[in-house]
Scaffold this active site. Sequence first.
Site, short mmCIF file in Angstrom:
data_model
loop_
_atom_site.label_atom_id
_atom_site.label_comp_id
_atom_site.label_asym_id
_atom_site.label_seq_id
_atom_site.Cartn_x
_atom_site.Cartn_y
_atom_site.Cartn_z
N ASP A 59 5.96 -9.63 0.53
CA ASP A 59 5.01 -8.94 -0.32
C ASP A 59 3.67 -8.89 0.43
OD1 ASP A 59 4.56 -8.97 -3.95
OD2 ASP A 59 3.68 -7.72 -2.38
C1 GLC Z 1 1.74 -5.85 -4.39
C2 GLC Z 1 2.86 -6.22 -5.33
C3 GLC Z 1 4.20 -5.64 -4.98
C4 GLC Z 1 4.00 -4.28 -4.33
C5 GLC Z 1 3.29 -4.51 -3.01
C6 GLC Z 1 3.03 -3.21 -2.26
O1 GLC Z 1 0.97 -6.98 -4.10
O2 GLC Z 1 3.05 -7.61 -5.57
O3 GLC Z 1 4.98 -5.56 -6.19
O4 GLC Z 1 5.25 -3.65 -4.12
O5 GLC Z 1 2.06 -5.21 -3.17
O6 GLC Z 1 2.16 -2.41 -2.98
#
Ligand code: GLC
Length: 722
Positions: free
Chosen positions: A267
């Site tokens: 993430d």
């Molecule tokens: C964010 C979220 C995740 C998302 C990622 C990319 O922090 O936790 O769900 O897909 O970043 O945007």
Amino acid sequence: MDNQQLLGLIDKMTLEEKIAQLVQLAAPFYEGADDEGQITGPMQAMGITDSMVASSGSILGYAGAAGAIAVQEAHLAKNPHGIPLLFMADIVHGFKTIFPVPLAIGCSWDTELAERSAEIAAREAAVSGIHVTFAPMVDLVRDPRWGRVMESTGEDPYLNSLFARAFVRGLQGDDLQAEAERVAACVKHFAAYGASEAGRDYNTVDLSERQLREYYLPAYKAALDEGCEMVMTSFNTIDGIPASANEKLMRDLLREEWKFDGVLISDWGAVKELIPHGVAEDEREAAYRAIRAGVDIEMMTACYVHELPELVRGGQVDEALVDESVLRILQLKNKLGLFERPHRGANPEREAEVVFSREHREAAYELATKSTVLLKNDGVLPIRPEAKVALIGPFANSGDILGPWSWSGSTEDAVRLDGALAERLGAGNLIVAEGCGIESGTEQQLREALEAAVQADVIVLALGEASEMSGEAGCRTDIRLPQAQLELVALIAELRKPTAAVLFNGRPLDLHGVYDKLGAVVEAWFPGSEGGAAVADILIGAVNPSARLSMSFPHSVGQVPVYYNHFNTGRPLGADDAQVRYVSQYLDAPNDPLLPFGFGLSYTTFEYGSLKLSSDKLPGDSRLTVSIDVTNTGERAGTETVQLYIRDIAGEVVRPVRELKGFVKLDLAPGEVGTAVFTLGEEQLRYHHADLSFKSDPGRFDVFVGRSSLDTQQGSFVLTNA
Ligand code: GLC
């Protein structure tokens, strides 16, 4: 390309070029990007050189057919081996046509419509240049303080698994290579992010392996069994180790036990966050632990590019680990056909034709009508024709009904409740007043609200949370409506007029001061682009609500977590234990939630006949049929979601008082009798034993069939060995 050709390509790449494939950067790093795209996390200086960008593997949060084509062209011109970029973004419940948030979709209990919503989202994203979406989010949730419950389909592993499969099917279709207007799915957040302690985002998760396997893992597994191409690590720890460094979770379970050989992406920033987590001294150790855990793509931090070259050259990391990750990324690009067609579905003409099309908006409308839950109705609804209606509240005329993950969706395009109601009632029968803001109000606003209310036959209060009051990092310790709205409710309730509240929000709320004061309550969640039209049609009775809660509404935050599939304890609070002290109870609140899992009302009524079981014994190799007649005893057609739960009376470990094992939706005309038929087999009675083996035990089971987890008829049977 075949695997040999991909391996041949890797052989030609320098170590730095291989490592750059493991990097994912946001749009601002790329030439040709005509905007900064979607930023969904902390931006920080990353020390990324132009050559790293030229060799990077994927771009995050950028869409638009023409721009995507330009960015890809510019990238291919610079990449030493002509390797195309992967375009990834968050298309969680719609791209431009925004569907209800997933928690609302979970309340539809309609996996076909869920699949259709995902197919439409994929089409709109693909023609806009996206190849991969970071969805479905299938984290099981039990704590409405957590802002991201709106992104989940709820508290039940069985229902979440059905939706996980449906979303993956809709997003990916049957053949990603052939279907350019589908996208690869990325199930998230692995694992158990929804169990963040105290409902605070990014917080510790500490569960027994049995809890993990019994409740939190099934929906991820369902997504992967449906062919989901990617997995995203979660921010949280699992048993003391952050997911992005958790070799037991990522290598032993995900790769070895589940045989997942797709791409694992961190993430946003989760690799570098191993440092504040306290399991890495510095970026070098963070890179070391993440690559050993099998994280293929580092999202938006640069530990890999900064540290992996020396870790490999110094012998601490085997280059084979890097090659493994690069191969998985190239295989995904190959599966998407990017080597032959680097622009894949990006097509300005198709983009103009399909994005936000009428057909797509009609699908969003239909799903919004099926996701809106009637929580209370003493007869206020549906609004009778010719009634003069006062529509009051911060959501009377608000486009902020798309939810916090609607990125490309535009609140300007959302159908607002006031316009939709005016269209249906006739402008002369509708008076609109704001009454108060989301979190504050003025005496003037209250006066105007009263003036509107006194003229009306029926009052509709449009209330709720701003979208940024839920979603990522949108956690609340007080889950009531903001005080200004509660004061508005109290003032209007004093008039003792027929009054309904419509809630636009992203979590089960503590409805004190609303549910107890008003004649009707409708939960619309964040209903998406067509939300105002869907809610208006429910309010006037053009649509009979059929949704059922997929997450419990607590009496108060003090009960949290409160969920239907809880254990019984050794001192359960029985129905006639009102005066008994030494049982599992509160002194100041009931144990049951205000509104339980599976609950939802209709404008008609349904009567249940007696429960029938084909036998009181279930030999391990046969099936048991459970059936019940349901009669529509009201004046209008309606849909009843008949639910089947079981309870294992004595397991090797304690077993929940209810487990959802099936549901049947019956569309019934007035007076019509339908029969809900279920079949049960031994495989549906299995659970994780003390040694984590997954199997059933012979013995007695109760079976419950009804209209919610707490409103059922009961039977029982014995699973025998025979
Ligand atoms: C964010 C979220 C995740 C998302 C990622 C990319 O922090 O936790 O769900 O897909 O970043 O945007």
